[in-house]
Design a protein around this motif. Structure first.
Motif, PDB file in Angstrom:
ATOM      1  N   GLY A   1      33.364  45.595  32.696  1.00 31.12           N
ATOM      2  CA  GLY A   1      34.325  44.763  31.928  1.00 31.12           C
ATOM      3  C   GLY A   1      35.285  44.012  33.010  1.00 31.12           C
ATOM      4  N   SER A   2      35.039  43.726  34.130  1.00 28.25           N
ATOM      5  CA  SER A   2      35.935  42.844  34.909  1.00 28.25           C
ATOM      6  C   SER A   2      35.550  41.244  34.683  1.00 28.25           C
ATOM      7  CB  SER A   2      35.854  43.432  36.283  1.00 28.25           C
ATOM      8  OG  SER A   2      36.873  42.841  37.216  1.00 28.25           O
ATOM      9  N   THR A   3      36.543  40.587  35.408  1.00 25.53           N
ATOM     10  CA  THR A   3      36.354  39.143  35.532  1.00 25.53           C
ATOM     11  C   THR A   3      36.276  38.728  36.806  1.00 25.53           C
ATOM     12  OG1 THR A   3      38.701  39.049  34.968  1.00 25.53           O
ATOM     13  CG2 THR A   3      37.030  38.539  33.317  1.00 25.53           C
ATOM     14  N   MET A   4      35.814  37.320  37.142  1.00 21.43           N
ATOM     15  CA  MET A   4      35.829  36.968  38.643  1.00 21.43           C
ATOM     16  C   MET A   4      37.106  36.929  39.321  1.00 21.43           C
ATOM     17  SD  MET A   4      34.909  32.938  37.773  1.00 21.43           S
ATOM     18  CE  MET A   4      35.927  31.882  36.892  1.00 21.43           C
ATOM     19  N   ASP A   5      38.183  36.528  38.575  1.00 19.07           N
ATOM     20  CA  ASP A   5      39.646  36.381  39.137  1.00 19.07           C
ATOM     21  C   ASP A   5      40.215  37.811  40.025  1.00 19.07           C
ATOM     22  OD1 ASP A   5      39.660  37.370  36.538  1.00 19.07           O
ATOM     23  OD2 ASP A   5      41.744  36.820  36.667  1.00 19.07           O
ATOM     24  N   ARG A   6      39.322  38.773  39.473  1.00 16.33           N
ATOM     25  CA  ARG A   6      39.735  40.154  40.088  1.00 16.33           C
ATOM     26  C   ARG A   6      39.175  40.109  41.394  1.00 16.33           C
ATOM     27  NH1 ARG A   6      43.783  41.254  38.972  1.00 16.33           N
ATOM     28  NH2 ARG A   6      43.607  39.230  38.327  1.00 16.33           N
ATOM     29  N   LEU A   7      38.175  39.183  42.106  1.00 16.53           N
ATOM     30  CA  LEU A   7      37.437  39.179  43.248  1.00 16.53           C
ATOM     31  C   LEU A   7      38.096  37.775  43.973  1.00 16.53           C
ATOM     32  CD1 LEU A   7      33.982  39.952  42.145  1.00 16.53           C
ATOM     33  CD2 LEU A   7      35.596  41.536  43.002  1.00 16.53           C
ATOM     34  N   TYR A   8      39.039  37.143  43.384  1.00 19.72           N
ATOM     35  CA  TYR A   8      39.463  35.953  44.123  1.00 19.72           C
ATOM     36  C   TYR A   8      39.810  36.382  45.494  1.00 19.72           C
ATOM     37  CZ  TYR A   8      39.251  32.912  39.973  1.00 19.72           C
ATOM     38  OH  TYR A   8      38.939  32.269  38.740  1.00 19.72           O
ATOM     39  N   GLU A  38      50.565  51.403  35.503  1.00 15.93           N
ATOM     40  CA  GLU A  38      50.429  50.821  36.703  1.00 15.93           C
ATOM     41  C   GLU A  38      49.336  49.805  36.986  1.00 15.93           C
ATOM     42  OE1 GLU A  38      50.866  51.544  41.768  1.00 15.93           O
ATOM     43  OE2 GLU A  38      51.140  53.017  40.021  1.00 15.93           O
ATOM     44  N   HIS A  39      48.010  50.358  36.816  1.00 15.60           N
ATOM     45  CA  HIS A  39      46.910  49.894  37.125  1.00 15.60           C
ATOM     46  C   HIS A  39      46.613  48.406  36.156  1.00 15.60           C
ATOM     47  CE1 HIS A  39      45.863  52.919  39.888  1.00 15.60           C
ATOM     48  NE2 HIS A  39      45.723  53.762  38.953  1.00 15.60           N
ATOM     49  N   ILE A  40      46.907  48.674  34.713  1.00 11.70           N
ATOM     50  CA  ILE A  40      46.913  47.763  33.833  1.00 11.70           C
ATOM     51  C   ILE A  40      47.898  46.645  34.392  1.00 11.70           C
ATOM     52  CG2 ILE A  40      47.309  47.026  31.738  1.00 11.70           C
ATOM     53  CD1 ILE A  40      46.625  50.214  30.601  1.00 11.70           C
ATOM     54  N   ARG A  41      49.071  46.851  34.703  1.00 13.16           N
ATOM     55  CA  ARG A  41      49.870  45.667  35.096  1.00 13.16           C
ATOM     56  C   ARG A  41      49.288  44.893  36.215  1.00 13.16           C
ATOM     57  NH1 ARG A  41      53.872  48.757  35.226  1.00 13.16           N
ATOM     58  NH2 ARG A  41      54.019  49.210  37.358  1.00 13.16           N
ATOM     59  N   THR A  42      48.881  45.662  37.209  1.00 17.48           N
ATOM     60  CA  THR A  42      48.248  45.171  38.386  1.00 17.48           C
ATOM     61  C   THR A  42      46.902  44.229  38.210  1.00 17.48           C
ATOM     62  OG1 THR A  42      49.098  46.990  39.779  1.00 17.48           O
ATOM     63  CG2 THR A  42      47.276  45.506  40.740  1.00 17.48           C
ATOM     64  N   LEU A  43      46.069  44.950  37.316  1.00 18.10           N
ATOM     65  CA  LEU A  43      44.809  44.140  37.076  1.00 18.10           C
ATOM     66  C   LEU A  43      45.178  43.020  36.238  1.00 18.10           C
ATOM     67  CD1 LEU A  43      42.540  47.223  36.535  1.00 18.10           C
ATOM     68  CD2 LEU A  43      42.389  45.862  38.459  1.00 18.10           C
ATOM     69  N   SER A  44      45.908  42.906  35.080  1.00 18.98           N
ATOM     70  CA  SER A  44      46.164  41.985  34.187  1.00 18.98           C
ATOM     71  C   SER A  44      46.875  40.705  35.162  1.00 18.98           C
ATOM     72  CB  SER A  44      46.888  42.536  32.901  1.00 18.98           C
ATOM     73  OG  SER A  44      48.053  43.091  33.536  1.00 18.98           O
ATOM     74  N   GLU A  61      49.673  37.603  35.951  1.00 24.11           N
ATOM     75  CA  GLU A  61      50.084  36.559  35.376  1.00 24.11           C
ATOM     76  C   GLU A  61      48.658  35.513  35.425  1.00 24.11           C
ATOM     77  OE1 GLU A  61      53.070  32.671  35.784  1.00 24.11           O
ATOM     78  OE2 GLU A  61      53.184  34.369  37.064  1.00 24.11           O
ATOM     79  N   ASP A  62      48.179  35.064  34.157  1.00 29.53           N
ATOM     80  CA  ASP A  62      47.044  33.927  34.014  1.00 29.53           C
ATOM     81  C   ASP A  62      45.739  34.749  34.292  1.00 29.53           C
ATOM     82  OD1 ASP A  62      48.726  31.900  33.518  1.00 29.53           O
ATOM     83  OD2 ASP A  62      49.251  31.471  35.725  1.00 29.53           O
TER      84      ASP A  62
END
Length: 299
Positions: free
Chosen positions: A41-48, A195-201, A203-204
């Motif tokens: 369920g993840s997206t590439m921006d989590r890996l930038y 906290e995890h949701i706030r960090t993972l989501s 801005e943008d």
């Protein structure tokens, strides 16, 4: 650390287009490339941030979104298709090899969580892959999920079966959260969920705390350890000692089964690899050293 550029790319896969971003170190010679596979369920921006570290170390890095996630095609959205994602990984490898700035003979597969299982599975059948890094990789579900009662597990299974049935009937998915607080119906429950949701989501962010849970049925039959046993190249498995989602007792089997497997343990939880800069710095340093040695780049 070296300078690098990042360009948005796209490539065909499974009848659609997949969005990605390629990080290239400055210089005129082709360089090795790390193709990076994100988790459930993840997206590439989590890996930038991870890709930037590799690029600064002189390695190209390609991140991408699986079908129906982020900037990639696919409807309905937020549906994890294990077999489709494996096809996407193969297509991403082909994209990296076709780039003029990449040494096509020195492509490394890197995967996080479910992406770690994908990296191992694809590499086992691709003799041109040079090495594999599997970070907190999936290797089956734990027998009992931490923080989830039997009643809650039954409620989650009901949601999974409901979504699977809707998928068979061609109806819109029955979505549930990816990350939820203890007691919620979610793929993962965590005491620090907010906290995890706030960090993972952030801005943008492309990431959404929503997924169709039907894929977990396919994952019950997904055995990356079988692929690990067939790996002909070096494998590094990086695990968190207090990981409840991809626990050490399961995921360490990937390094044990691989003919050339190495296991490294780090303090923290599954989410430390996403949210803790100190963990990321230590782990990335170890991974770069492993890749350099595997590719013969170490001085």
């Amino acid at each position: 650390m070296g300078q690098f550029t990042a360009v948005d790319v796209s490539f065909p896969s499974d009848g659609g287009r997949r969005g990605g971003r390629l990080y290239r170190p400055e210089g005129s010679h082709p360089v090795p490339c790390v193709v990076m596979c994100s988790g459930f369920g993840s997206t590439m921006d989590r890996l930038y941030t991870w890709a930037e570290v590799f690029a600064a170390a002189g390695l190209a890095a390609l991140v991408f979104d699986y079908g129906s996630f982020g900037r990639s095609d696919g409807d309905p959205r937020q549906v994890v298709d294990v077999d489709g994602q494996l096809a996407d990984v193969r297509a991403a490898v082909a994209c990296a090899r076709a780039d003029r700035g990449v040494d096509a003979h020195r492509v490394v597969l890197w995967g996080n969580s479910l992406g770690g299982a994908h990296a191992i599975t694809v590499a086992a059948d691709d003799p041109r892959i040079a090495a594999v890094v599997a970070q907190i990789p999936f290797n089956g579900f734990p027998r009992r999920a931490e923080g989830r009662s039997t009643a809650q597990s039954l409620r989650l299974m009901a949601a999974i079966l409901r979504d699977a049935l809707r998928g068979r009937l061609g109806l819109t998915p029955h979505y549930i959260p990816l990350v939820g607080e203890p007691g919620e119906i979610a793929i993962t429950n965590a005491a620090a969920a907010k906290e995890h949701i706030r960090t993972l989501s952030g801005e943008d962010s492309l990431w959404r705390n929503q997924v169709a849970p039907r894929a977990t049925l396919r994952m019950m039959r997904y055995h990356p350890a079988d692929a690990a046993a067939r790996l002909a190249v070096p494998l590094l498995v990086c695990l968190a000692t207090d990981d409840a989602e991809t626990p050490v007792e399961l995921s360490s089997q990937l390094a044990e089964r691989a003919p050339h497997g190495t296991l490294k343990l780090y303090p923290g939880t599954h989410f430390s690899f996403y949210t803790d800069p100190r963990t990321r710095q230590t782990v990335a340093s170890d991974q770069i050293a492993f890749i350099s040695e595997a590719l013969g780049l170490a001085s």
